[in-house]
Design an enzyme around this catalytic site. Structure first.
Site, PDB file in Angstrom:
ATOM      1  N   ASP A   1       0.878  -1.389  -0.041  1.00 48.38           N
ATOM      2  CA  ASP A   1      -0.070  -0.041   0.437  1.00 48.38           C
ATOM      3  C   ASP A   1       0.562   0.947   0.164  1.00 48.38           C
ATOM      4  O   ASP A   1       1.194   1.422   0.907  1.00 48.38           O
ATOM      5  CB  ASP A   1      -0.811  -0.073   1.207  1.00 48.38           C
ATOM      6  CG  ASP A   1      -1.968   1.407   1.129  1.00 48.38           C
ATOM      7  OD1 ASP A   1      -2.042   2.132   0.345  1.00 48.38           O
ATOM      8  OD2 ASP A   1      -3.036   0.967   1.982  1.00 48.38           O
TER       9      ASP A   1
ATOM     10  N   SER B   1      -1.496  11.913 -16.102  1.00 47.01           N
ATOM     11  CA  SER B   1      -2.584  11.420 -16.753  1.00 47.01           C
ATOM     12  C   SER B   1      -2.185  13.238 -17.768  1.00 47.01           C
ATOM     13  O   SER B   1      -1.526  14.092 -17.588  1.00 47.01           O
ATOM     14  CB  SER B   1      -3.543  11.899 -16.236  1.00 47.01           C
ATOM     15  OG  SER B   1      -4.920  12.151 -17.367  1.00 47.01           O
TER      16      SER B   1
ATOM     17  N   LYS C   1      -2.877  15.415 -10.484  1.00 42.28           N
ATOM     18  CA  LYS C   1      -1.758  14.777 -11.758  1.00 42.28           C
ATOM     19  C   LYS C   1      -0.446  15.790 -11.905  1.00 42.28           C
ATOM     20  O   LYS C   1       0.398  15.760 -12.413  1.00 42.28           O
ATOM     21  CB  LYS C   1      -2.834  14.415 -12.676  1.00 42.28           C
ATOM     22  CG  LYS C   1      -3.588  12.993 -12.328  1.00 42.28           C
ATOM     23  CD  LYS C   1      -2.511  12.155 -12.132  1.00 42.28           C
ATOM     24  CE  LYS C   1      -3.052  10.622 -11.596  1.00 42.28           C
ATOM     25  NZ  LYS C   1      -2.041  10.324 -11.435  1.00 42.28           N
TER      26      LYS C   1
ATOM     27  N   TYR D   1      -8.927  15.124  -9.321  1.00 41.70           N
ATOM     28  CA  TYR D   1      -7.817  14.886 -10.229  1.00 41.70           C
ATOM     29  C   TYR D   1      -6.856  15.281 -11.518  1.00 41.70           C
ATOM     30  O   TYR D   1      -5.800  15.309 -10.990  1.00 41.70           O
ATOM     31  CB  TYR D   1      -8.610  13.807 -11.354  1.00 41.70           C
ATOM     32  CG  TYR D   1      -8.433  12.491 -11.658  1.00 41.70           C
ATOM     33  CD1 TYR D   1      -7.914  11.074 -10.977  1.00 41.70           C
ATOM     34  CD2 TYR D   1      -7.454  12.886 -13.310  1.00 41.70           C
ATOM     35  CE1 TYR D   1      -6.836  10.567 -11.583  1.00 41.70           C
ATOM     36  CE2 TYR D   1      -6.966  11.753 -14.016  1.00 41.70           C
ATOM     37  CZ  TYR D   1      -6.411  11.136 -12.907  1.00 41.70           C
ATOM     38  OH  TYR D   1      -6.261  10.059 -13.428  1.00 41.70           O
TER      39      TYR D   1
HETATM   40  N1  LIG Z   1      -7.504   4.680 -17.300  1.00 40.14           N
HETATM   41  C1  LIG Z   1      -7.030   5.675 -17.480  1.00 40.14           C
HETATM   42  O1  LIG Z   1      -7.883   6.667 -18.524  1.00 40.14           O
HETATM   43  C2  LIG Z   1      -5.833   6.941 -17.073  1.00 40.14           C
HETATM   44  C3  LIG Z   1      -5.605   7.837 -17.610  1.00 40.14           C
HETATM   45  C4  LIG Z   1      -4.695   8.650 -16.544  1.00 40.14           C
HETATM   46  C5  LIG Z   1      -4.114   8.305 -15.714  1.00 40.14           C
HETATM   47  N2  LIG Z   1      -4.728   7.098 -15.311  1.00 40.14           N
HETATM   48  C6  LIG Z   1      -3.126   6.629 -13.958  1.00 40.14           C
HETATM   49  O2  LIG Z   1      -2.516   5.612 -14.783  1.00 40.14           O
HETATM   50  C7  LIG Z   1      -2.555   4.534 -13.598  1.00 40.14           C
HETATM   51  C8  LIG Z   1      -3.255   3.726 -13.624  1.00 40.14           C
HETATM   52  O3  LIG Z   1      -4.649   3.728 -13.013  1.00 40.14           O
HETATM   53  P1  LIG Z   1      -4.847   2.801 -14.253  1.00 40.14           P
HETATM   54  O4  LIG Z   1      -5.763   2.930 -15.728  1.00 40.14           O
HETATM   55  O5  LIG Z   1      -4.342   1.510 -14.524  1.00 40.14           O
HETATM   56  O6  LIG Z   1      -6.692   2.269 -12.919  1.00 40.14           O
HETATM   57  P2  LIG Z   1      -6.710   0.626 -12.612  1.00 40.14           P
HETATM   58  O7  LIG Z   1      -6.771  -0.484 -13.320  1.00 40.14           O
HETATM   59  O8  LIG Z   1      -7.953   0.831 -11.076  1.00 40.14           O
HETATM   60  O9  LIG Z   1      -5.533   0.467 -11.620  1.00 40.14           O
HETATM   61  C9  LIG Z   1      -4.680   0.958 -10.463  1.00 40.14           C
HETATM   62  C10 LIG Z   1      -3.945   0.296  -9.384  1.00 40.14           C
HETATM   63  O10 LIG Z   1      -3.480   0.855  -8.544  1.00 40.14           O
HETATM   64  C11 LIG Z   1      -3.273   0.110  -7.499  1.00 40.14           C
HETATM   65  N3  LIG Z   1      -3.492   0.874  -6.732  1.00 40.14           N
HETATM   66  C12 LIG Z   1      -4.669   1.779  -5.916  1.00 40.14           C
HETATM   67  N4  LIG Z   1      -4.351   2.359  -4.954  1.00 40.14           N
HETATM   68  C13 LIG Z   1      -3.093   2.007  -4.478  1.00 40.14           C
HETATM   69  C14 LIG Z   1      -2.416   1.723  -2.963  1.00 40.14           C
HETATM   70  N5  LIG Z   1      -2.706   2.678  -2.198  1.00 40.14           N
HETATM   71  N6  LIG Z   1      -1.751   1.177  -3.156  1.00 40.14           N
HETATM   72  C15 LIG Z   1      -1.149   0.556  -3.740  1.00 40.14           C
HETATM   73  N7  LIG Z   1      -1.733   0.087  -5.222  1.00 40.14           N
HETATM   74  C16 LIG Z   1      -2.788   0.851  -5.624  1.00 40.14           C
HETATM   75  C17 LIG Z   1      -4.364  -0.962  -7.630  1.00 40.14           C
HETATM   76  O11 LIG Z   1      -4.212  -2.042  -7.223  1.00 40.14           O
HETATM   77  P3  LIG Z   1      -5.023  -2.696  -5.424  1.00 40.14           P
HETATM   78  O12 LIG Z   1      -6.642  -2.106  -5.762  1.00 40.14           O
HETATM   79  O13 LIG Z   1      -4.851  -3.858  -6.031  1.00 40.14           O
HETATM   80  O14 LIG Z   1      -4.399  -1.745  -4.170  1.00 40.14           O
HETATM   81  C18 LIG Z   1      -4.544  -0.979  -8.940  1.00 40.14           C
HETATM   82  O15 LIG Z   1      -2.934  -2.068  -9.012  1.00 40.14           O
HETATM   83  C19 LIG Z   1      -3.454   5.701 -12.292  1.00 40.14           C
HETATM   84  O16 LIG Z   1      -1.979   6.426 -11.786  1.00 40.14           O
HETATM   85  C20 LIG Z   1      -4.305   6.549 -13.312  1.00 40.14           C
HETATM   86  O17 LIG Z   1      -4.405   7.674 -12.921  1.00 40.14           O
HETATM   87  C21 LIG Z   1      -4.996   6.224 -15.813  1.00 40.14           C
END
Ligand SMILES: NC(=O)c1ccc[n+]([C@@H]2O[C@H](COP(=O)([O-])OP(=O)(O)OC[C@H]3O[C@@H](n4cnc5c(N)ncnc54)[C@H](OP(=O)(O)O)[C@@H]3O)[C@@H](O)[C@H]2O)c1
Length: 270
Positions: free
Chosen positions: A53, A132, A149, A145
């Site tokens: 975490d 992002s 970022k 958000y």
């Molecule tokens: N999807 C998009 O459109 C998008 C666009 C721009 C940027 N992003 C960024 O990309 C990154 C990854 O997001 P994603 O799209 O892959 O979403 P996701 O599928 O929801 O993945 C999020 C990951 O973060 C982990 N996580 C959340 N809280 C945590 C904590 N306190 N400690 C450790 N791990 C934690 C989750 O695992 P657990 O729940 O097992 O902890 C999961 O592996 C994020 O920073 C997000 O803001 C996403």
């Protein structure tokens, strides 16, 4: 150039983190994929799932120690763990706004701080933050958000200056819409759930658009490949927007007058 052999990724249990872990491991790197679940979507040779975490500094330091004892080195960290909240600025609770900064900003900060002494002693290390496009494109009802970022992007760029001459490099990767668990994990603020909210109609239309954009967005592998590319470069770029269309929008908003940028965003998102 020191070859990147061992990498720690946070948020490695799903989405961008899981795809990046797989892609880096397939290229021959040993990857420790940290998440609260501490599991992987699919077992991948070269990827070690770890329970982590990012809000727990002691746990993060313990994982870094474990990597050093098992591998004798840590070449790069990808600070990717994150989540999003949604709602109007008016009526968002203090604790909701603060919670957005916990994992996304302070979690990444703790991870970076746990790795920096190791990188310094080694004389090399790479820090990638997954921010992002919303760090540079401020969307309505995602003010917190967008802010978090932008704050992390700013930290990464400031740190890159602080670390000049140490052999440690920083890069921030700014994804656009990616189809991951992020959309379902997004939390609606209390104010966003109010049926009588004065922003109701605007919010409903906006949320529908952003969710559709994300669900129809890029595959997370696109971001994983962009991260691999940076890790294989002698000198990482400080800021990377993966995929040409998003990079073009990023470049456009950089040079458009602020007023025109906001008018464009207003047209698209409200
Ligand atoms: N999807 C998009 O459109 C998008 C666009 C721009 C940027 N992003 C960024 O990309 C990154 C990854 O997001 P994603 O799209 O892959 O979403 P996701 O599928 O929801 O993945 C999020 C990951 O973060 C982990 N996580 C959340 N809280 C945590 C904590 N306190 N400690 C450790 N791990 C934690 C989750 O695992 P657990 O729940 O097992 O902890 C999961 O592996 C994020 O920073 C997000 O803001 C996403």
């Amino acid at each position: 150039m020191e070859e990147v052999k061992v990498v720690l990724i946070t948020g490695g249990s799903s989405g961008i983190g899981a795809a990046t872990a797989r892609i880096l491991a397939q290229s021959g790197m040993k990857v420790y994929a940290g998440s609260r679940r501490g599991t992987l979507q699919e077992q991948t040779p070269g990827v070690v799932p770890v329970k982590l975490d990012v809000n727990d500094a002691a746990a993060t330091e313990a994982v870094v120690k474990r990597i050093l004892s098992e591998e004798g080195r840590l070449d790069a960290v990808v600070c990717n763990a994150g989540n999003g909240i949604y709602g109007p600025v008016e009526g968002t609770l203090d604790q909701e706004a603060r919670s957005q900064f916990e994992t996304n900003y302070f979690g990444a900060l703790k991870t970076i701080q746990a790795c920096l002494p190791v990188f310094r002693e080694q004389g090399h290390g790479r820090i990638i933050t997954v921010t992002s496009v919303m760090a540079v494109l401020q969307l309505p009802f995602q003010g917190f958000y967008s802010s978090v970022k932008a704050a992390l992007l700013s930290l990464s760029e400031s740190l890159s200056l602080e670390l000049k001459g140490t052999g440690i490099q920083c890069c921030s990767v700014l994804p656009g819409d990616v189809a991951t668990g992020f959309t379902n994990a997004r939390k609606l603020n209390v104010a966003a759930q109010d049926p009588a909210s004065p922003y109701r109609n605007k919010m409903d239309k906006n949320l529908q658009k952003i969710e559709a954009d994300e669900r129809g967005g890029m595959q997370p592998d696109v971001i994983g490949k962009a991260i691999l590319k940076q890790l294989n470069k002698k000198k990482m770029r400080v800021r990377v927007i993966p995929r040409l269309d998003y990079a073009a929008v990023g470049a456009l908003v950089r040079f458009l007058p602020e007023k025109s940028k906001l008018a464009l965003l207003n047209f698209l998102y409200t």
